[in-house]
Design a protein around this motif. Structure first.
Motif, PDB file in Angstrom:
ATOM      1  N   ALA A  76       0.866  -1.177   0.000  1.00  0.00           N
ATOM      2  CA  ALA A  76       0.000   0.000   0.000  1.00  0.00           C
ATOM      3  C   ALA A  76       0.906   1.232   0.000  1.00  0.00           C
ATOM      4  CB  ALA A  76      -0.888  -0.001   1.246  1.00  0.00           C
ATOM      5  N   LEU A  77       0.660   2.128  -0.944  1.00  0.00           N
ATOM      6  CA  LEU A  77       1.540   3.296  -1.078  1.00  0.00           C
ATOM      7  C   LEU A  77       1.332   4.256   0.089  1.00  0.00           C
ATOM      8  CD1 LEU A  77       1.338   3.982  -4.912  1.00  0.00           C
ATOM      9  CD2 LEU A  77       3.297   3.128  -3.607  1.00  0.00           C
ATOM     10  N   THR A  90       1.780   2.622 -11.092  1.00  0.00           N
ATOM     11  CA  THR A  90       1.007   1.379 -11.149  1.00  0.00           C
ATOM     12  C   THR A  90       1.117   0.749 -12.534  1.00  0.00           C
ATOM     13  OG1 THR A  90      -0.536   2.223  -9.486  1.00  0.00           O
ATOM     14  CG2 THR A  90      -1.285   0.373 -10.836  1.00  0.00           C
ATOM     15  N   GLU A  91       1.123   1.563 -13.559  1.00  0.00           N
ATOM     16  CA  GLU A  91       1.229   1.071 -14.940  1.00  0.00           C
ATOM     17  C   GLU A  91       2.674   0.803 -15.337  1.00  0.00           C
ATOM     18  OE1 GLU A  91      -1.111   0.392 -17.247  1.00  0.00           O
ATOM     19  OE2 GLU A  91      -2.697   0.739 -15.770  1.00  0.00           O
ATOM     20  N   GLU A  92       3.579   1.708 -14.984  1.00  0.00           N
ATOM     21  CA  GLU A  92       4.926   1.679 -15.557  1.00  0.00           C
ATOM     22  C   GLU A  92       5.895   0.765 -14.813  1.00  0.00           C
ATOM     23  OE1 GLU A  92       6.466   5.607 -16.037  1.00  0.00           O
ATOM     24  OE2 GLU A  92       4.699   6.330 -17.107  1.00  0.00           O
ATOM     25  N   ARG A 116       1.299  -3.758  -8.086  1.00  0.00           N
ATOM     26  CA  ARG A 116       0.032  -4.493  -7.958  1.00  0.00           C
ATOM     27  C   ARG A 116      -1.034  -3.527  -7.455  1.00  0.00           C
ATOM     28  NH1 ARG A 116      -0.492  -9.669  -4.077  1.00  0.00           N
ATOM     29  NH2 ARG A 116      -0.989  -8.107  -2.500  1.00  0.00           N
ATOM     30  N   PRO A 117      -2.208  -3.494  -8.092  1.00  0.00           N
ATOM     31  CA  PRO A 117      -3.269  -2.614  -7.578  1.00  0.00           C
ATOM     32  C   PRO A 117      -3.691  -3.077  -6.186  1.00  0.00           C
ATOM     33  CG  PRO A 117      -3.763  -3.345  -9.815  1.00  0.00           C
ATOM     34  CD  PRO A 117      -2.621  -4.190  -9.321  1.00  0.00           C
ATOM     35  N   ASN A 118      -3.525  -2.219  -5.197  1.00  0.00           N
ATOM     36  CA  ASN A 118      -3.773  -2.621  -3.810  1.00  0.00           C
ATOM     37  C   ASN A 118      -4.723  -1.668  -3.088  1.00  0.00           C
ATOM     38  OD1 ASN A 118      -2.249  -4.974  -3.689  1.00  0.00           O
ATOM     39  ND2 ASN A 118      -0.398  -3.952  -3.012  1.00  0.00           N
ATOM     40  N   ALA A 119      -5.627  -1.013  -3.844  1.00  0.00           N
ATOM     41  CA  ALA A 119      -6.599  -0.117  -3.221  1.00  0.00           C
ATOM     42  C   ALA A 119      -7.996  -0.699  -3.418  1.00  0.00           C
ATOM     43  CB  ALA A 119      -6.505   1.285  -3.829  1.00  0.00           C
ATOM     44  N   GLY A 174      -7.938  -0.477  -9.145  1.00  0.00           N
ATOM     45  CA  GLY A 174      -7.087  -0.822 -10.280  1.00  0.00           C
ATOM     46  C   GLY A 174      -5.899   0.082 -10.492  1.00  0.00           C
ATOM     47  N   ASN A 175      -5.815   1.182  -9.722  1.00  0.00           N
ATOM     48  CA  ASN A 175      -4.700   2.118  -9.968  1.00  0.00           C
ATOM     49  C   ASN A 175      -4.038   2.615  -8.681  1.00  0.00           C
ATOM     50  OD1 ASN A 175      -6.650   3.786  -8.968  1.00  0.00           O
ATOM     51  ND2 ASN A 175      -6.854   5.060 -10.806  1.00  0.00           N
ATOM     52  N   ASN A 176      -4.324   1.947  -7.565  1.00  0.00           N
ATOM     53  CA  ASN A 176      -3.758   2.319  -6.264  1.00  0.00           C
ATOM     54  C   ASN A 176      -4.246   3.668  -5.738  1.00  0.00           C
ATOM     55  OD1 ASN A 176      -2.001   0.164  -5.204  1.00  0.00           O
ATOM     56  ND2 ASN A 176      -0.922   0.430  -7.142  1.00  0.00           N
TER      57      ASN A 176
END
Length: 282
Positions: free
Chosen positions: A63-64, A92-94, A98-101, A111-113
């Motif tokens: 988790a960011l 998240t893309e580059e 892992r999407p963690n939100a 899907g994008n944190n």
């Protein structure tokens, strides 16, 4: 500045800091248990692959979380939050991350944190015109072993030691040891947990400047490593690489203790913004 933040996130999840790698190598060299040596060897290989190929060292990129020390005279003060949000989505893309939100009400992953109140940003206003951002992606398995205790003042530092060791013993291999333990003493319930997480930003091997706290860090580390949980919970000498403690004064009737557990993937990176430029490091 968004691209620099993306690079700081990439650094945090693909390159484990040198102090942590050194501590893991020492644990490997001192270990006699063959299963523990095997697990440490695999951890070191994963770290090496992450560095060489610039890919995350673990599938859970965490988790960011960001700790921001913002100089009140910085011209960028009003832009930081938006930069962090944009950088989190790009990373998240580059990287990729892992999407963690996940929405706790619906279970839907954004899907994008990015989501309500996340990424997590802790703010502290300071004097000057610098902005320092600590990037701290926190894995879920180790986070699940974090805990809060509201001790009685009479329990004191012995109570702190007992609480931390018992919690680590109860978690066993769940947080992917060898772990690093952040402990927050005093303040309030919420501040104790925040101090515990912030303590994890300090390098492994660095003792607290207060000798009383430094001794407690060493006592807890010795106690945890006497449990024999070992790397990945399969036995061995090293259950924890280090213990970090921060403290605050408390209410006379309360003795809060926060514990935040970090797995061997001790991800962190720092970024500093000044009027003269940007610096990124671990």
């Amino acid at each position: 500045m968004i691209n620099e933040l993306v690079e700081a996130i990439r650094l945090a999840v693909t390159r484990i800091p040198d102090d942590t790698v050194s501590a893991l190598r020492r644990a490997y060299e001192e270990e006699e248990n063959p299963i523990a040596r095997f697990n440490l060897e695999n951890i070191l290989k994963a770290i090496e692959i992450g560095r060489e190929e610039r890919i995350p060292v673990c599938q859970d990129t965490g988790a960011l979380t960001f700790f921001v020390e913002a100089g009140i005279k910085s011209p960028y003060l009003g832009k930081i939050r938006e930069w962090i949000l944009q950088a989190s989505m790009m990373a998240t893309e580059e990287v990729p991350l892992r999407p963690n939100a996940v929405d706790p009400l619906t279970g839907k992953n954004s899907g994008n944190n990015i989501g309500w109140m996340v990424p997590i940003i802790h703010w502290e206003l300071v004097e000057g015109d610098k902005i320092r951002i600590a990037v701290f992606p926190k894995g879920g398995g180790s986070e699940n072993c974090s805990a809060l205790a509201m001790l009685t003042p009479a329990e004191g530092l012995e109570g702190v030691k007992r609480f931390v060791i018992e919690r680590v013993k109860a978690c066993g291999g769940k947080p992917c040891p060898p772990v690093i333990l952040g402990v927050g003493i005093g303040g309030s319930a919420d501040l104790a947990i925040k101090l515990a997480k912030k303590a994890l930003l300090r390098p492994i091997g660095e003792r607290h400047p207060d000798e009383r706290i430094a001794r407690l860090e060493e006592d807890i580390l010795e106690g945890v490593n006497s449990l024999g949980i070992g790397p990945m919970g399969m036995g061995g000498k090293t259950t924890a690489l280090d213990v970090k403690i921060e403290y605050a004064h408390r209410h006379p009737a309360s003795f809060p203790v926060g514990l935040v557990v970090q797995c061997w993937a001790n991800r962190r990176a720092f970024l500093e913004i000044t009027p003269g430029g940007v610096r990124i490091w671990q």
